[in-house]
Motif scaffolding. Structure first.
Motif, PDB file in Angstrom:
ATOM      1  N   THR A 172     -19.036  14.505  12.159  1.00 42.95           N
ATOM      2  CA  THR A 172     -19.373  15.135  11.285  1.00 42.95           C
ATOM      3  C   THR A 172     -18.131  16.996  12.156  1.00 42.95           C
ATOM      4  O   THR A 172     -18.524  17.391  10.158  1.00 42.95           O
ATOM      5  CB  THR A 172     -21.076  15.436  11.534  1.00 42.95           C
ATOM      6  OG1 THR A 172     -21.298  13.654  11.082  1.00 42.95           O
ATOM      7  CG2 THR A 172     -21.496  16.509  10.571  1.00 42.95           C
ATOM      8  N   ASP A 173     -18.729  17.245  13.036  1.00 48.00           N
ATOM      9  CA  ASP A 173     -18.107  18.339  12.911  1.00 48.00           C
ATOM     10  C   ASP A 173     -15.786  18.875  12.545  1.00 48.00           C
ATOM     11  O   ASP A 173     -16.193  19.942  12.440  1.00 48.00           O
ATOM     12  CB  ASP A 173     -18.325  19.305  14.737  1.00 48.00           C
ATOM     13  CG  ASP A 173     -20.130  19.252  14.660  1.00 48.00           C
ATOM     14  OD1 ASP A 173     -20.850  19.487  13.312  1.00 48.00           O
ATOM     15  OD2 ASP A 173     -20.414  19.547  15.575  1.00 48.00           O
ATOM     16  N   HIS A 174     -15.419  18.169  13.446  1.00 49.39           N
ATOM     17  CA  HIS A 174     -14.726  18.002  13.004  1.00 49.39           C
ATOM     18  C   HIS A 174     -13.821  17.428  11.414  1.00 49.39           C
ATOM     19  O   HIS A 174     -12.184  17.822  11.473  1.00 49.39           O
ATOM     20  CB  HIS A 174     -13.605  17.930  14.289  1.00 49.39           C
ATOM     21  CG  HIS A 174     -14.355  18.407  15.371  1.00 49.39           C
ATOM     22  ND1 HIS A 174     -14.107  20.252  15.724  1.00 49.39           N
ATOM     23  CD2 HIS A 174     -15.649  18.705  16.577  1.00 49.39           C
ATOM     24  CE1 HIS A 174     -14.804  20.300  16.901  1.00 49.39           C
ATOM     25  NE2 HIS A 174     -15.615  19.332  18.013  1.00 49.39           N
ATOM     26  N   LEU A 175     -14.532  16.358  12.050  1.00 49.11           N
ATOM     27  CA  LEU A 175     -13.888  15.826  10.443  1.00 49.11           C
ATOM     28  C   LEU A 175     -14.339  15.607   8.994  1.00 49.11           C
ATOM     29  O   LEU A 175     -14.261  16.551   8.064  1.00 49.11           O
ATOM     30  CB  LEU A 175     -13.419  14.452  10.685  1.00 49.11           C
ATOM     31  CG  LEU A 175     -12.140  14.041  12.007  1.00 49.11           C
ATOM     32  CD1 LEU A 175     -12.127  12.623  12.146  1.00 49.11           C
ATOM     33  CD2 LEU A 175     -10.822  14.547  11.048  1.00 49.11           C
ATOM     34  N   SER A 176     -15.599  14.858   9.008  1.00 51.16           N
ATOM     35  CA  SER A 176     -15.647  14.450   7.879  1.00 51.16           C
ATOM     36  C   SER A 176     -17.738  13.832   8.464  1.00 51.16           C
ATOM     37  O   SER A 176     -16.731  12.157   8.894  1.00 51.16           O
ATOM     38  CB  SER A 176     -15.671  13.900   7.153  1.00 51.16           C
ATOM     39  OG  SER A 176     -16.886  13.788   5.818  1.00 51.16           O
ATOM     40  N   TRP A 177     -18.366  13.872   7.450  1.00 53.56           N
ATOM     41  CA  TRP A 177     -19.501  12.800   7.932  1.00 53.56           C
ATOM     42  C   TRP A 177     -18.507  11.129   7.732  1.00 53.56           C
ATOM     43  O   TRP A 177     -19.080  10.611   8.363  1.00 53.56           O
ATOM     44  CB  TRP A 177     -20.458  12.991   7.345  1.00 53.56           C
ATOM     45  CG  TRP A 177     -20.834  13.406   5.825  1.00 53.56           C
ATOM     46  CD1 TRP A 177     -20.910  14.311   5.089  1.00 53.56           C
ATOM     47  CD2 TRP A 177     -20.695  11.708   4.875  1.00 53.56           C
ATOM     48  NE1 TRP A 177     -20.508  13.933   3.487  1.00 53.56           N
ATOM     49  CE2 TRP A 177     -20.386  12.243   3.480  1.00 53.56           C
ATOM     50  CE3 TRP A 177     -21.577  10.172   5.203  1.00 53.56           C
ATOM     51  CZ2 TRP A 177     -21.265  11.654   2.722  1.00 53.56           C
ATOM     52  CZ3 TRP A 177     -21.008   9.534   4.293  1.00 53.56           C
ATOM     53  CH2 TRP A 177     -21.064  10.356   2.979  1.00 53.56           C
ATOM     54  N   ARG A 178     -18.284  11.132   6.636  1.00 54.40           N
ATOM     55  CA  ARG A 178     -18.079  10.690   6.131  1.00 54.40           C
ATOM     56  C   ARG A 178     -16.742   9.308   7.500  1.00 54.40           C
ATOM     57  O   ARG A 178     -16.851   7.865   7.172  1.00 54.40           O
ATOM     58  CB  ARG A 178     -16.664  10.271   4.543  1.00 54.40           C
ATOM     59  CG  ARG A 178     -17.560  10.981   3.885  1.00 54.40           C
ATOM     60  CD  ARG A 178     -16.862  11.184   2.106  1.00 54.40           C
ATOM     61  NE  ARG A 178     -17.467  11.632   1.202  1.00 54.40           N
ATOM     62  CZ  ARG A 178     -18.238  11.038   0.511  1.00 54.40           C
ATOM     63  NH1 ARG A 178     -18.531   9.847   0.003  1.00 54.40           N
ATOM     64  NH2 ARG A 178     -18.925  12.191  -0.797  1.00 54.40           N
ATOM     65  N   TRP A 179     -16.173  10.256   8.094  1.00 54.71           N
ATOM     66  CA  TRP A 179     -15.269   9.386   8.904  1.00 54.71           C
ATOM     67  C   TRP A 179     -16.279   8.346  10.090  1.00 54.71           C
ATOM     68  O   TRP A 179     -16.231   7.538  11.175  1.00 54.71           O
ATOM     69  CB  TRP A 179     -14.574  10.136  10.063  1.00 54.71           C
ATOM     70  CG  TRP A 179     -13.341  10.300   8.900  1.00 54.71           C
ATOM     71  CD1 TRP A 179     -12.844  11.055   7.921  1.00 54.71           C
ATOM     72  CD2 TRP A 179     -11.963   9.594   8.908  1.00 54.71           C
ATOM     73  NE1 TRP A 179     -11.681  10.917   7.929  1.00 54.71           N
ATOM     74  CE2 TRP A 179     -10.985  10.152   7.885  1.00 54.71           C
ATOM     75  CE3 TRP A 179     -12.453   8.467   9.605  1.00 54.71           C
ATOM     76  CZ2 TRP A 179      -9.700   9.656   8.080  1.00 54.71           C
ATOM     77  CZ3 TRP A 179     -10.572   7.806   9.667  1.00 54.71           C
ATOM     78  CH2 TRP A 179      -9.779   8.011   8.686  1.00 54.71           C
TER      79      TRP A 179
END
Length: 694
Positions: A172-179
């Motif tokens: 969530t912090d470094h990519l996206s919650w979708r990951w």
């Protein structure tokens, strides 16, 4: 060889003989499936605040967790029997496909409704993976080695449970919650390809009867009751026709479930089990444990991010004290019950400590320190850990043999349903409390609701604005965590009525296993669980010379013991493969030079117990008779060992079942097929049937 094989072929059907390397690769594939399913139970918690901020629909937040757990429960109830019906490899592969489809859809979600539906699809795949993964161990692992592989599977489950919130925050912090969802796609694709190529196909020995009506009824009841508790007081008034209708529908569905189970040929949960005080109360207590565990695990990261202003990654790390407390307490309780046979105190203390932990959580606010939050989480984790695994052990050691599998599954079922209701009820309480406390705080801060849609948006406000709004969130979470206190106290009171009955003494050797500590579902059949328990008795008593005692070898000269070993080796190979065996094959299986085996084989040849040459050895009629007598002795001896372990006589059905499992233990090498004791005599070795690890 007909005298040996007659009437025994069905009993000796075991896992396919795989090389050690292929067996390990197959296990890695199965463990990867378990990893995927276990991760998705906890990985989403730290991403929830950001997901809700982007997709909206905060009132539906709990359904992101509840939808997954509800369909996972349904799939778990179906998966085991579908595996028996169509083969576990086929069900495993299907579950992977469903899981990866749900993950891809969840990652691509553009609305909360889309995400919840995708999570429901994920849950179907996840439940299938969980129940099939544990059952497939018996398909590929020889009986003598299953213990360590089950332990490794438990470690995978436990590690996934621990690191899930951390990984969710990291993505969530470094990519996206979708990951949080997309990460499953490439891993599942690899697992899918490997499963098709590596996993063996094992045909089911029996055609199971599936309780479709029972599963449909309990699923309908659960869904309606969860909807009622989720919508009540938020989207609809508690006295509205919608909520009253859902409660009434849920009650009717529960009544139908009871009527169906009373008449079902193979019921999901046999109603006769509830006549026992221990089983009935254990199921209720498991529900409470699941409620407290998943309810708090779902909302703790949201509290940490909105009230204390930590990042999603840090919120995952900050929940570690809870899972550490849970694991340590669970292992301790399992160990103590194994030593003393006394279990009643643990659910009582566990319920009390759960209530204290939930109360401490309800006192946290926006100014709480790391030490205060960690203490509250540790206390709650210890309370859950003292009760969770113990309830499974109690049931496993008090129900009849024939009900081992279904009783264990029932306790897991109630815990999972408790988790589902915990997330739903606490979500409803959260939505209701937030609607009361947040609007005045927003008005005081002079900002719209969109300004606090995500933790990052709240962090961007001024310190004064943040203080007012964080306090409103803290008051809401205090109400949420307080919800678990009365339920935990009820659990404590109910635990006082648990009857302390003598345990069989077959508390699993894996009682301290990481996976068991975190409540990993146990999908093994009654026969599979009994088999594991019987093997545990053999292993635990090896230091006392169980094999020598059973076979009365204490005063037997070493050459005679060597002949026993040679006859067993030839007979077991014939039973496994229906072919003659060569000395080279025996030597390769035991990783010894052929010369080491010559004295034992020569002695058996000389006594006319085996016949043949280096091209192939088989049993003579005298050898067949000797082996049947040997196997019968082991069966009788192991039954006696179990009776001694229980300190009571077994009933006729119990003796028959133990005897059948004992035969499998004999044939698949746990006792006879078997261990090579190598004792250096000058430049040579002597072979002896000495108990020990392979």
């Amino acid at each position: 060889m007909s005298a040996v094989t007659m009437g025994r072929r069905a009993e000796t059907a075991g896992p396919p003989e795989l090389s050690a390397s292929r067996r390990n690769v197959a296990f890695a594939v199965i463990a990867s499936g378990m990893l995927l399913a276990a991760l998705d139970g906890t990985i989403v918690a730290t991403a929830l605040p950001t997901i809700v901020g982007e997709l909206g629909g905060a009132e539906h937040l709990s359904w992101v967790v509840t939808a997954y757990m509800l369909t996972q429960t349904i799939a778990t109830a179906l998966g085991g029997k579908l595996g028996d019906l169509f083969g576990r490899k086929a069900v495993f592969i299907t579950a992977v496909v469903i899981f990866v489809a749900g993950s891809a859809l969840a990652g691509a979600s553009t609305s909360m409704t889309w995400l919840i539906a995708s999570r429901a699809i994920q849950g179907l795949g996840g439940g299938g993976l969980t129940v099939t993964a544990t059952a497939m161990i018996a398909d590929i692992i020889p009986i003598r080695e299953r213990g360590k592989y089950q332990g490794a599977m438990g470690a995978v489950f436990g590690v996934a449970t621990v690191v899930g919130p951390f990984l969710g925050g990291l993505f969530t912090d470094h990519l996206s919650w979708r990951w949080v969802f997309y990460v499953n796609v490439p891993i599942a694709a690899v697992v899918l390809v490997a499963a098709v190529r590596v996993l063996p196909t094992v045909k089911a020995q029996t055609r199971p009867v599936i309780d479709y009506l029972g599963i449909a009824a309990i699923s309908a009841a659960s869904t309606m009751l969860i909807l009622a508790t989720t919508w009540g007081g938020t989207q609809y008034d508690w006295g509205s026709p919608t909520i009253l209708g859902l409660f009434a529908g849920g009650a009717v569905a529960l009544l139908l479930f009871v009527l169906i189970e009373a008449r079902a040929v193979s019921p999901l949960i046999p109603l006769r089990l509830f006549r026992g005080n221990v089983f009935a109360l254990s199921c209720i207590l498991s529900f409470v444990v699941g409620f407290a565990l998943m309810g708090t695990m779902t909302y703790l990261p949201t509290y940490l991010q909105y009230c204390l202003g930590v990042s999603a990654t840090e919120s995952g790390i900050r929940t570690f004290p809870m899972v550490v407390g849970l694991l340590v307490a669970s292992v301790f309780a399992g160990s103590m019950v194994g030593r003393t046979g006394k279990y009643k105190v643990f659910p009582i203390v566990g319920g009390t400590v759960m209530a204290v932990g939930s109360f401490l959580l309800s006192r946290l606010d926006e100014t709480s320190t790391v030490w205060q939050t960690s203490l509250a989480m540790v206390v709650l984790g210890v309370g859950i850990g003292l009760a969770m695994q113990i309830l499974v052990l109690i049931v496993q050691n008090t129900v009849d043999y024939a009900d081992l599998g279904v009783a264990t599954s029932a306790v897991s079922f109630f815990r999972t349903m408790g988790s589902t209701f915990g997330a739903a009820v606490m979500g409803s309480v959260y939505t209701s409390a937030l609607s009361e406390h947040l609007p005045p705080a927003l008005a005081t801060a002079g900002v719209p609701a969109s300004a606090v849609a995500t933790p990052a948006a709240l962090d961007a406000l001024s310190a004064t604005q943040q203080s007012v709004i964080r306090h409103a969130f803290a008051e809401s979470f205090q109400t949420v965590f307080l919800t678990a206190v009365p339920l935990a106290l009820v659990a404590m009171v109910l635990a006082c009525f648990l009857r302390q009955v003598p345990l069989r003494g077959l508390v699993s050797k894996d009682a301290g296993d990481v996976g068991r500590g975190f409540g990993m579902p146990d999908s093994r059949t009654s026969a599979g669980q009994l088999e594991a328990q019987l093997v545990n008795v053999v292993r635990q008593r090896q230091d006392n010379g169980i094999l020598r005692r059973v076979l009365r070898l204490d005063d037997t000269p070493e050459p005679a013991i060597a002949r026993v070993w040679a006859v067993a080796e030839v007979a077991v190979h014939r039973l496994r493969h229906d072919t003659d065996v060569t000395p080279a094959v025996i030597a390769r299986e035991h990783r010894l030079p052929v010369a080491v085996l010559r004295p034992a084989l020569a002695s058996a040849l000389e006594r006319d117990l085996i016949a043949g040459t280096d091209e192939g050895l088989t049993l003579t009629p005298a050898g067949q008779t000797a082996f049947l007598r040997l196997a019968a002795t082991v069966r009788t001896g192991l039954v006696a060992e179990i009776e001694d372990e229980y300190d009571r006589s077994l009933s006729a059905p119990e003796r028959e079942e133990v005897g059948r499992i004992a035969w499998d233990v004999v044939v698949h090498g746990q006792v006879l097929g078997q261990y090579v004791g190598r004792h250096r005599h000058g430049d040579g070795y002597a072979i002896a049937a000495i108990p020990g690890q392979p």
